[in-house]
Write a protein that holds these residues in place. Structure first.
Motif, short mmCIF file in Angstrom:
data_model
loop_
_atom_site.label_atom_id
_atom_site.label_comp_id
_atom_site.label_asym_id
_atom_site.label_seq_id
_atom_site.Cartn_x
_atom_site.Cartn_y
_atom_site.Cartn_z
N ASN A 191 -14.15 48.53 81.89
CA ASN A 191 -14.88 49.09 80.73
C ASN A 191 -16.18 49.81 81.10
OD1 ASN A 191 -12.93 48.15 78.91
ND2 ASN A 191 -13.96 46.18 78.69
N ARG A 230 -8.35 66.21 66.51
CA ARG A 230 -7.05 66.28 67.19
C ARG A 230 -7.24 66.64 68.68
NH1 ARG A 230 -1.59 66.28 64.88
NH2 ARG A 230 -0.38 66.01 66.75
N PHE A 284 -8.79 63.79 70.62
CA PHE A 284 -7.80 62.74 70.93
C PHE A 284 -7.24 62.96 72.34
CE2 PHE A 284 -3.66 60.81 71.13
CZ PHE A 284 -3.81 59.62 70.46
N GLU A 332 -7.58 57.56 80.73
CA GLU A 332 -6.57 57.28 81.74
C GLU A 332 -7.06 57.59 83.16
OE1 GLU A 332 -3.95 55.60 81.02
OE2 GLU A 332 -4.27 55.69 78.86
N TYR A 390 -1.95 66.41 78.05
CA TYR A 390 -3.08 66.83 77.21
C TYR A 390 -4.02 67.84 77.87
CZ TYR A 390 -1.77 63.45 73.67
OH TYR A 390 -1.09 62.78 72.68
N LYS A 417 -9.69 51.70 67.70
CA LYS A 417 -9.47 52.25 69.04
C LYS A 417 -9.10 51.09 69.97
CE LYS A 417 -12.25 56.41 68.81
NZ LYS A 417 -13.11 57.34 69.55
N ILE A 459 -8.74 50.25 73.34
CA ILE A 459 -9.00 50.70 74.71
C ILE A 459 -9.68 49.65 75.57
CG2 ILE A 459 -9.04 53.22 74.62
CD1 ILE A 459 -11.92 53.15 73.82
N ASP A 460 -10.47 48.77 74.95
CA ASP A 460 -11.20 47.76 75.71
C ASP A 460 -10.20 46.81 76.37
OD1 ASP A 460 -14.20 46.11 75.41
OD2 ASP A 460 -12.41 45.03 76.05
N GLU A 516 -6.39 54.54 65.44
CA GLU A 516 -6.69 55.97 65.66
C GLU A 516 -6.48 56.38 67.11
OE1 GLU A 516 -10.71 56.39 64.39
OE2 GLU A 516 -10.25 55.82 62.33
N PHE A 517 -6.55 55.41 68.02
CA PHE A 517 -6.40 55.74 69.44
C PHE A 517 -5.89 54.51 70.18
CE2 PHE A 517 -7.62 56.22 73.85
CZ PHE A 517 -7.34 57.54 74.11
N LEU A 518 -5.04 54.71 71.18
CA LEU A 518 -4.66 53.60 72.04
C LEU A 518 -4.38 54.11 73.44
CD1 LEU A 518 -1.18 52.13 70.95
CD2 LEU A 518 -1.74 54.51 71.12
N SER A 519 -4.72 53.30 74.45
CA SER A 519 -4.58 53.71 75.84
C SER A 519 -3.19 53.34 76.35
CB SER A 519 -5.63 53.00 76.69
OG SER A 519 -5.34 51.61 76.71
N SER A 520 -2.88 53.80 77.57
CA SER A 520 -1.58 53.44 78.15
C SER A 520 -1.52 51.94 78.44
CB SER A 520 -1.31 54.25 79.42
OG SER A 520 -2.14 53.83 80.47
N PRO A 562 0.15 60.94 63.24
CA PRO A 562 0.80 61.94 64.09
C PRO A 562 0.31 61.96 65.54
CG PRO A 562 0.24 62.92 61.98
CD PRO A 562 -0.34 61.53 61.98
N GLU A 563 -1.01 61.80 65.75
CA GLU A 563 -1.54 61.85 67.13
C GLU A 563 -0.96 60.71 67.97
OE1 GLU A 563 -3.19 61.99 64.28
OE2 GLU A 563 -5.28 62.55 64.58
N ILE A 564 -0.86 59.53 67.35
CA ILE A 564 -0.34 58.37 68.09
C ILE A 564 1.17 58.53 68.31
CG2 ILE A 564 -0.04 55.85 68.07
CD1 ILE A 564 -2.93 56.29 68.08
N VAL A 577 1.93 60.45 71.32
CA VAL A 577 1.85 59.69 72.57
C VAL A 577 3.19 58.99 72.84
CG1 VAL A 577 0.73 57.74 73.72
CG2 VAL A 577 -0.64 59.35 72.40
#
Lengths: 150, 117
Positions: free
Chosen positions: A19, A40, A43, A51, A119, B24, B26-27, B58-62, B89-91, B94
């Motif tokens: 983190n 958008r 994102f 990543e 992206y 989000k 991501i942590d 709204e967001f998620l990491s791999s 749609p954004e998710i 992915v």
């Protein structure tokens, strides 16, 4: 690229702690928001930042806090440019299996590189494989993104 | 329903509907916690049918995707079923880029998912 009129630049390094990248990431996204990038677009930039930086911390430097991740970033209303370097031995991107195929589809990892490529407009690795350089030009889409948008 | 920090689980006619606390994901510590809370629903509380509602996400990491894949495997090995819903749609993009649309069952909303579980 060097002739481009960048609005803001960042150069910093941080220890490879889980983190540790979040503060720099938020700062960059904040700058792009001020420059008029849409949610958008942000994102995709966030995905590439998240990543590449976590790859450097986790896979490159193996979360060894004595090793640092160096980050260089330039932004403008038209472009986002990022270079991330770790102190690890590097890797060969071509040897990373395609996460979309066969048994790799169910693997729990291996999607980061694919997402960065999707992206960003360009993505390049140095010969050692411990430094990635990427750029997003607004309005330009990768073939991966065009495939899923159509 | 058990006390959880990263998810909120409720029962809808025998189906466990899960929403996420974080917009989000991501942590890395929170992702570990999220995974454990999902696994516990299967292993400690014997839940078998799941709807994961992504409306807050709204967001998620791999790394978060990896955790979802592990959860899907766990549900499958316990002969359960899992459907993802309300993905913005954004998710969804992915999931499409990584072809995880082939691995997960995805429906537009909770009602669509509950109708087939």
């Amino acid at each position: 690229m060097d002739q481009h009129n960048w609005s803001w630049t960042l150069k910093r390094s941080f220890p490879s702690r889980r983190n540790a990248h979040l503060e720099s990431m938020e700062e960059i996204l904040g700058q792009l928001t001020e420059l008029g990038w849409s949610d958008r677009e942000l994102f995709g930039v966030q995905m590439a930042l998240e990543e590449s930086l976590t790859n450097a911390i986790r896979h490159g430097n193996k979360c060894d806090e004595s090793k640092h991740v160096a980050i260089e970033c330039k932004v403008s209303p038209e472009r986002f440019w990022l270079r991330v370097e770790d102190e690890g031995p590097g890797f060969i991107p071509e040897h990373v299996p395609d996460c979309r195929k066969g048994k790799h589809l169910e693997a729990c990892g291996g999607r980061g590189l694919m997402l960065i490529k999707a992206y960003m407009t360009t993505v390049e690795y140095n010969d050692r494989g411990n430094r990635v350089t990427m750029e997003k030009v607004r309005g330009e889409q990768s073939s991966e993104l065009m495939d899923v948008s159509s | 329903m058990p006390e959880t920090k990263r998810i909120k689980a409720s029962d809808s006619g025998g189906v466990t509907v899960v929403t996420f606390a974080d917009s989000k994901i991501i942590d890395e510590d929170e992702i570990q916690e999220l995974g454990q809370e999902l696994y516990d629903l299967v292993e400690r509380h014997d839940h078998r049918k799941f709807v994961l509602n992504f409306s807050h996400v709204e967001f998620l990491s791999s790394a978060a995707l990896g955790k979802l894949i592990s959860f899907e495997k766990k549900v499958s090995t316990h002969d359960g079923e899992l459907i993802l819903t309300n993905i913005r749609p954004e998710i969804y993009e992915v999931f499409a880029i990584t072809k995880l649309t082939k691995l997960f069952q995805i429906k537009d909303d909770e009602a669509d998912a509950l109708a087939v579980l």
